[in-house]
Design a protein around this motif. Sequence first.
Motif, PDB file in Angstrom:
ATOM      1  N   LEU A   1     -20.411  58.124 -80.822  1.00 21.73           N
ATOM      2  CA  LEU A   1     -21.309  58.064 -79.674  1.00 21.73           C
ATOM      3  C   LEU A   1     -20.680  58.832 -78.522  1.00 21.73           C
ATOM      4  N   VAL A   2     -21.424  59.746 -77.929  1.00 23.98           N
ATOM      5  CA  VAL A   2     -20.932  60.508 -76.776  1.00 23.98           C
ATOM      6  C   VAL A   2     -21.202  59.661 -75.541  1.00 23.98           C
ATOM      7  N   GLU A   3     -20.223  58.912 -75.131  1.00 21.09           N
ATOM      8  CA  GLU A   3     -20.412  57.953 -74.050  1.00 21.09           C
ATOM      9  C   GLU A   3     -20.661  58.635 -72.710  1.00 21.09           C
ATOM     10  N   GLU A   4     -20.190  59.859 -72.564  1.00 19.32           N
ATOM     11  CA  GLU A   4     -20.325  60.534 -71.267  1.00 19.32           C
ATOM     12  C   GLU A   4     -21.752  61.023 -71.013  1.00 19.32           C
TER      13      GLU A   4
ATOM     14  N   ALA B   1     -23.092  53.480 -89.883  1.00 20.01           N
ATOM     15  CA  ALA B   1     -23.500  52.452 -88.929  1.00 20.01           C
ATOM     16  C   ALA B   1     -25.008  52.310 -88.987  1.00 20.01           C
ATOM     17  N   ASP B   2     -25.481  51.101 -88.659  1.00 19.54           N
ATOM     18  CA  ASP B   2     -26.919  50.840 -88.531  1.00 19.54           C
ATOM     19  C   ASP B   2     -27.229  50.743 -87.047  1.00 19.54           C
ATOM     20  N   LEU B   3     -27.825  51.782 -86.489  1.00 16.66           N
ATOM     21  CA  LEU B   3     -28.046  51.885 -85.049  1.00 16.66           C
ATOM     22  C   LEU B   3     -29.528  51.660 -84.744  1.00 16.66           C
TER      23      LEU B   3
ATOM     24  N   ARG C   1     -25.016  57.324 -92.392  1.00 16.00           N
ATOM     25  CA  ARG C   1     -23.998  57.247 -93.428  1.00 16.00           C
ATOM     26  C   ARG C   1     -23.278  58.593 -93.489  1.00 16.00           C
ATOM     27  N   ALA C   2     -21.953  58.553 -93.661  1.00 12.72           N
ATOM     28  CA  ALA C   2     -21.147  59.775 -93.714  1.00 12.72           C
ATOM     29  C   ALA C   2     -20.118  59.638 -94.823  1.00 12.72           C
ATOM     30  N   ALA C   3     -19.868  60.736 -95.531  1.00 14.52           N
ATOM     31  CA  ALA C   3     -18.871  60.726 -96.611  1.00 14.52           C
ATOM     32  C   ALA C   3     -18.295  62.120 -96.766  1.00 14.52           C
TER      33      ALA C   3
ATOM     34  N   GLY D   1     -38.055  55.461 -86.586  1.00 11.89           N
ATOM     35  CA  GLY D   1     -38.889  55.434 -85.388  1.00 11.89           C
ATOM     36  C   GLY D   1     -38.623  54.244 -84.500  1.00 11.89           C
ATOM     37  N   GLU D   2     -38.768  53.036 -85.044  1.00 13.95           N
ATOM     38  CA  GLU D   2     -38.558  51.810 -84.285  1.00 13.95           C
ATOM     39  C   GLU D   2     -37.645  50.888 -85.084  1.00 13.95           C
ATOM     40  N   ALA D   3     -36.853  50.101 -84.367  1.00 13.22           N
ATOM     41  CA  ALA D   3     -35.885  49.227 -85.027  1.00 13.22           C
ATOM     42  C   ALA D   3     -36.570  48.214 -85.931  1.00 13.22           C
TER      43      ALA D   3
END
Length: 474
Positions: free
Chosen positions: A219-222, A187-189, A195-197, A465-467
């Motif tokens: 994402l840990v929503e809690e 994902a691009d957050l 990236r995961a594989a 650092g910044e989007a």
Amino acid sequence: METEPLALDVLYVLLLASVVLCGALGLALRRASRRHSVAAPTNPSHELVATEVDRTGRQHEMQLNAVLAERDQALAANQHLYSQLIELQGSMEARMEAEVDGRLAAALEARLEAAVEARVAAVLETKVETGVAARLAEASAKALARFAPRDTGQVQEPPGAPPQSPAVPHQLPLGRDCAADSTVDGADLGPLIVRAASVRGPRQREDGEHRRDAVMVRLVEEIPSPTLLSVVAAGAPRGLWSQSAAQRACRSLAAQLGHYGERLGGVLDRGRDPDPHTATPPAGHAAVGDEAEDGELGGLLRAAVQGVGHSIRLVARDEGGATGVGADAAKTEADVGVDVALTALLSELGDHQRRRHVAFGIGDTCVLRLRNGVWETVFAGVREARLPTGVGELRCARFETRPNDLVAVCTASVAELLLREDLGEWFALRWARGRPHLTEFFSDVNVRVRCTGGDRSVVCLWDFGEARRAPEPA
């Protein structure tokens, strides 16, 4: 009557003498009168003459004065006309100068505008041509990157790799716990690119063994502040149900951390160190339960991992058929091979110049950081420990990343590749761009290079650092 000649002569002489005498007297009188008129005129006629002379002189003097006055007036008028002429000449010269300057300025401005317009047109034309050429080159590069197996600007193959990488399996795995040969995610957050594989190892492919690793990004929503969870789980190499145990460990850890989300959020927010020189503790040295390091955080993480261990035991019971407890249950776990090495990373999201991370885990998985082209280990667990039995060996560590850092949560086999001098440099060059396609990232992890480990599983996080500093999608 007749007169004697002598008497006539005498008479003539006397007459002549009298005439001469009269003339001399008259001359004397005239000279005397002149002297008398100069000295002290007493003769009225002389006075009248003098008066007339004076009057005439005065008239002449008045006339002369009048002429002189007219001359002075004429000179003054001439001087005034000369002054006006000089002023008019100056005004004309000023007007002519202003007119000439205005025309010169207008001409220069026109020439300058024409030159500027020509220059701007040339620059714009050059920029347009350059932009078009750059767009064409970019489009060509994208086309090459999309359709070619490797990017032409980088090393085609890593050291020691045969051609036609990456590896392709030639047979399907055997066993009831089979999973897909490979899996990829990402994902691009914003400023954080993930990236995961997880790829079946070359030896497992040759032997027909199934993949026993698992990866997960969630994402840990809690947790109140946005937090990313990255997990890598490595099952036992020959475990019958190790793949199911690894998958269960990843999912269960996300659920268990959610149970303690509020408390974890408070502990993580209090964990910011104001001193940048002491913000990153030594790798793997913050032990759970050590109150001097971070006892509350360690207690929460250990409670979550205990829940993960219980979930793994359920896999052994459900898949292996264990119904007892104690020694019988432990024997069943050993038979079905559900031992799992687990490493997880909690990362705060959003724009940060110093991004905080918490790494924790059990076993030989680890966390590496790439900074300035050099790989370094920031967290490593106890190699001999495994879940579900080794909860007491849980280790954790806080560290930070700066913009352009790369973090890799990986199994021992991937760590071996990244820490090799030749291959580590190759991976650093491949991943320097910071936003690889999922398939490209999968190909890099699946590169045909031998290593002593088994399956390859890794989660990579690029921190910008910044989007706004994150690279654009290719």
